[in-house]
Enzyme design. Structure first.
Site, PDB file in Angstrom:
ATOM      1  N   ARG A 188       0.830  -1.221   0.000  1.00 36.81           N
ATOM      2  CA  ARG A 188       0.000   0.000   0.000  1.00 36.81           C
ATOM      3  C   ARG A 188       0.865   1.273   0.000  1.00 36.81           C
ATOM      4  NH1 ARG A 188      -2.640  -3.902  -0.570  1.00 36.81           N
ATOM      5  NH2 ARG A 188      -4.704  -4.376   0.308  1.00 36.81           N
TER       6      ARG A 188
ATOM      7  N   GLU B  14      -4.066   2.136   8.002  1.00 36.83           N
ATOM      8  CA  GLU B  14      -3.898   1.958   6.548  1.00 36.83           C
ATOM      9  C   GLU B  14      -4.614   3.070   5.792  1.00 36.83           C
ATOM     10  OE1 GLU B  14      -4.597   0.922   2.588  1.00 36.83           O
ATOM     11  OE2 GLU B  14      -6.183   0.095   3.819  1.00 36.83           O
TER      12      GLU B  14
ATOM     13  N   CYS C 192     -10.112  -1.392   4.259  1.00 35.85           N
ATOM     14  CA  CYS C 192      -9.507  -1.772   5.539  1.00 35.85           C
ATOM     15  C   CYS C 192      -8.898  -0.547   6.209  1.00 35.85           C
ATOM     16  CB  CYS C 192      -8.423  -2.824   5.307  1.00 35.85           C
ATOM     17  SG  CYS C 192      -9.121  -4.436   4.888  1.00 35.85           S
TER      18      CYS C 192
HETATM   19  N1  EPU Z   1     -10.891 -12.646   9.346  1.00 34.39           N
HETATM   20  C1  EPU Z   1     -11.569 -12.903  10.503  1.00 34.39           C
HETATM   21  N2  EPU Z   1     -12.443 -11.947  10.964  1.00 34.39           N
HETATM   22  C2  EPU Z   1     -12.641 -10.764  10.319  1.00 34.39           C
HETATM   23  C3  EPU Z   1     -11.926 -10.514   9.152  1.00 34.39           C
HETATM   24  C4  EPU Z   1     -11.046 -11.463   8.653  1.00 34.39           C
HETATM   25  O1  EPU Z   1     -11.413 -13.938  11.121  1.00 34.39           O
HETATM   26  O2  EPU Z   1     -13.428  -9.939  10.810  1.00 34.39           O
HETATM   27  C5  EPU Z   1      -9.959 -13.652   8.847  1.00 34.39           C
HETATM   28  C6  EPU Z   1     -10.424 -14.282   7.554  1.00 34.39           C
HETATM   29  O3  EPU Z   1     -11.305 -15.334   7.774  1.00 34.39           O
HETATM   30  C7  EPU Z   1      -9.124 -14.731   6.922  1.00 34.39           C
HETATM   31  C8  EPU Z   1      -8.125 -13.676   7.391  1.00 34.39           C
HETATM   32  O4  EPU Z   1      -8.709 -13.066   8.524  1.00 34.39           O
HETATM   33  O5  EPU Z   1      -8.719 -15.964   7.443  1.00 34.39           O
HETATM   34  C9  EPU Z   1      -7.798 -12.672   6.298  1.00 34.39           C
HETATM   35  O6  EPU Z   1      -9.000 -11.995   5.921  1.00 34.39           O
HETATM   36  P1  EPU Z   1      -9.260 -11.503   4.410  1.00 34.39           P
HETATM   37  O7  EPU Z   1      -9.037 -12.640   3.461  1.00 34.39           O
HETATM   38  O8  EPU Z   1     -10.556 -10.799   4.391  1.00 34.39           O
HETATM   39  O9  EPU Z   1      -8.083 -10.527   4.092  1.00 34.39           O
HETATM   40  P2  EPU Z   1      -7.521  -9.331   4.920  1.00 34.39           P
HETATM   41  O10 EPU Z   1      -6.116  -9.676   5.254  1.00 34.39           O
HETATM   42  O11 EPU Z   1      -8.431  -8.915   6.009  1.00 34.39           O
HETATM   43  C10 EPU Z   1      -6.481  -8.072   2.858  1.00 34.39           C
HETATM   44  C11 EPU Z   1      -6.424  -6.626   2.478  1.00 34.39           C
HETATM   45  C12 EPU Z   1      -7.676  -6.252   1.729  1.00 34.39           C
HETATM   46  C13 EPU Z   1      -7.834  -7.161   0.507  1.00 34.39           C
HETATM   47  C14 EPU Z   1      -7.885  -8.613   0.977  1.00 34.39           C
HETATM   48  C15 EPU Z   1      -7.926  -9.587  -0.173  1.00 34.39           C
HETATM   49  C16 EPU Z   1      -5.200  -5.352   4.127  1.00 34.39           C
HETATM   50  C17 EPU Z   1      -5.269  -4.511   5.343  1.00 34.39           C
HETATM   51  N3  EPU Z   1      -6.351  -5.815   3.678  1.00 34.39           N
HETATM   52  O12 EPU Z   1      -7.553  -8.177   3.811  1.00 34.39           O
HETATM   53  O13 EPU Z   1      -7.508  -4.920   1.277  1.00 34.39           O
HETATM   54  O14 EPU Z   1      -9.022  -6.844  -0.187  1.00 34.39           O
HETATM   55  O15 EPU Z   1      -6.694  -8.907   1.736  1.00 34.39           O
HETATM   56  O16 EPU Z   1      -6.683  -9.627  -0.778  1.00 34.39           O
HETATM   57  O17 EPU Z   1      -4.112  -5.547   3.575  1.00 34.39           O
HETATM   58  C18 EPU Z   1      -7.871  -2.601   1.582  1.00 34.39           C
HETATM   59  O18 EPU Z   1      -6.742  -2.432   1.111  1.00 34.39           O
HETATM   60  O19 EPU Z   1      -8.580  -1.630   1.933  1.00 34.39           O
HETATM   61  C19 EPU Z   1      -8.388  -3.944   1.718  1.00 34.39           C
HETATM   62  C20 EPU Z   1      -9.591  -4.192   2.172  1.00 34.39           C
END
Ligand code: EPU
Length: 318
Positions: free
Chosen positions: A183, A313, A239
């Site tokens: 990012r 972020e 996020c």
């Molecule tokens: N999870 C939970 N509870 C929650 C949210 C997530 O248990 O409330 C768990 C999910 O089940 C999963 C893990 O956490 O096992 C990761 O969650 P997710 O796949 O939703 O990905 P993330 O790491 O939360 C990142 C990016 C997103 C992007 C997604 C998909 C960041 C901060 N976030 O989210 O980007 O869309 O991966 O690649 O890097 C953004 O940049 O604004 C954003 C939303």
């Protein structure tokens, strides 16, 4: 009109989180001629210029902002160009690293929405961007923040970017002269080109030819996954916290916030999404003060329980 100037615009009307007080002015630039006007205008208006795309990664505070919003509105359909000398990029100065004979360069204006760009690429049978399906930003903001989703980072596909600065006007920067990370994007302009304000004007991405229906299927898969796990249609800024470095697989800022019980936690008109705890939602009538208080609360809870510091972020404008 190459440039349209509006005074006293509300950031809550320019950001997807629908928060934020008035900015001094907004300059919307629709063609290159408008950029010459912009240089003079910024000088006269005072305040600080801020490049703004879809406003989909911004949390603006409620008070007045001494800012001039600069918006690139160049959003004509993208153009497609075969990569010259793609057979031997190593031997050809200026060729895109990793380019292959089926590499196609896609040039898009900063004002084009990423969803529209993805649609054009899908119809043209070009692969690379599918993971970004459902990301709401524009090309300019997407490059400036290195938007990423499902393993795709926009800057990894960048071939070159054309930036505007008040000192130098429009300049092309090759991707390999820029720095980027999670990012984060830095065109490394250096003092010679104006080390202060810059705005993305257009960008070129190196994509690969593929069957259009296969590209569409991957986009549908990415969107279905996103819709099932993220509040894609809510008023949010994506996020709010970065995923801390070094977490074990499956762990994320969202999961940490979830484990301390913050899913659905509400304060006034703001809440952590019940679907994904790393999204703040404006339920209607929320304020930035409420959003920031919820973020501090979440940060403190995660620190107390896991001794981990959550880094913001979303871009906070104060
Ligand atoms: N999870 C939970 N509870 C929650 C949210 C997530 O248990 O409330 C768990 C999910 O089940 C999963 C893990 O956490 O096992 C990761 O969650 P997710 O796949 O939703 O990905 P993330 O790491 O939360 C990142 C990016 C997103 C992007 C997604 C998909 C960041 C901060 N976030 O989210 O980007 O869309 O991966 O690649 O890097 C953004 O940049 O604004 C954003 C939303």
């Amino acid at each position: 009109m190459p440039l349209t100037l509006t005074h006293d615009v509300l950031l809550k009307e320019r950001t997807t989180l629908r928060l934020g007080g008035p900015a001094l002015a907004e300059a919307v630039v629709s063609c290159e001629a408008g950029l010459d006007e912009l240089a003079k205008l910024l000088h006269g208006l005072g305040g600080r210029p801020l490049a703004l795309g879809a406003g989909s990664n911004i949390l603006a505070t409620d008070g007045p902002h001494a800012l001039v919003l600069v918006r690139a509105a160049n959003n004509a359909a993208p153009s497609f160009h075969a990569q010259p000398n793609a057979m031997s990029p190593e031997a050809t100065p200026g060729a895109t690293p990793g380019a292959t004979p089926d590499t196609v360069i896609v040039r898009a204006g900063a004002g084009m929405g990423l969803p529209r760009l993805l649609g054009h690429c899908q119809r043209a049978g070009l692969t690379g961007l599918e993971g970004l399906t459902g990301v709401p930003g524009r090309v300019g903001g997407g490059v400036a923040m290195n938007a990423g989703s499902y393993g795709v980072e926009l800057c990894r596909l960048l071939s070159r970017v054309r930036l505007w600065t008040p000192e130098s006007g429009l300049v092309w920067r090759d991707a390999h002269d820029c720095a980027f990370g999670y990012r984060r994007f830095d065109p490394q302009l250096g003092s010679g080109l104006g080390a202060g304000f810059w705005v993305v004007w257009e960008a070129e991405f190196a994509l690969r030819a593929d069957e259009s229906p296969a590209v569409r299927r991957r986009m549908e898969t990415a969107y279905a996954r996103k819709k099932a796990t993220q509040p894609v249609t809510a008023r949010s800024a994506g996020c709010v916290f970065k995923n801390p470095a070094g977490l074990t697989a499956g762990m994320s800022a969202g999961r940490l916030l979830d484990e301390v019980g913050l899913k659905g936690r509400r304060l006034g008109g703001m809440s952590f999404s019940p679907l994904h705890a790393n999204f703040l939602i404006n339920e209607g009538g929320g304020t930035a003060a409420e959003a920031l208080e919820l973020m501090e609360y979440g940060r403190a809870m995660v620190f107390d329980r896991f001794s981990l510091n959550l880094e913001t972020e979303v871009k906070v404008l104060s």
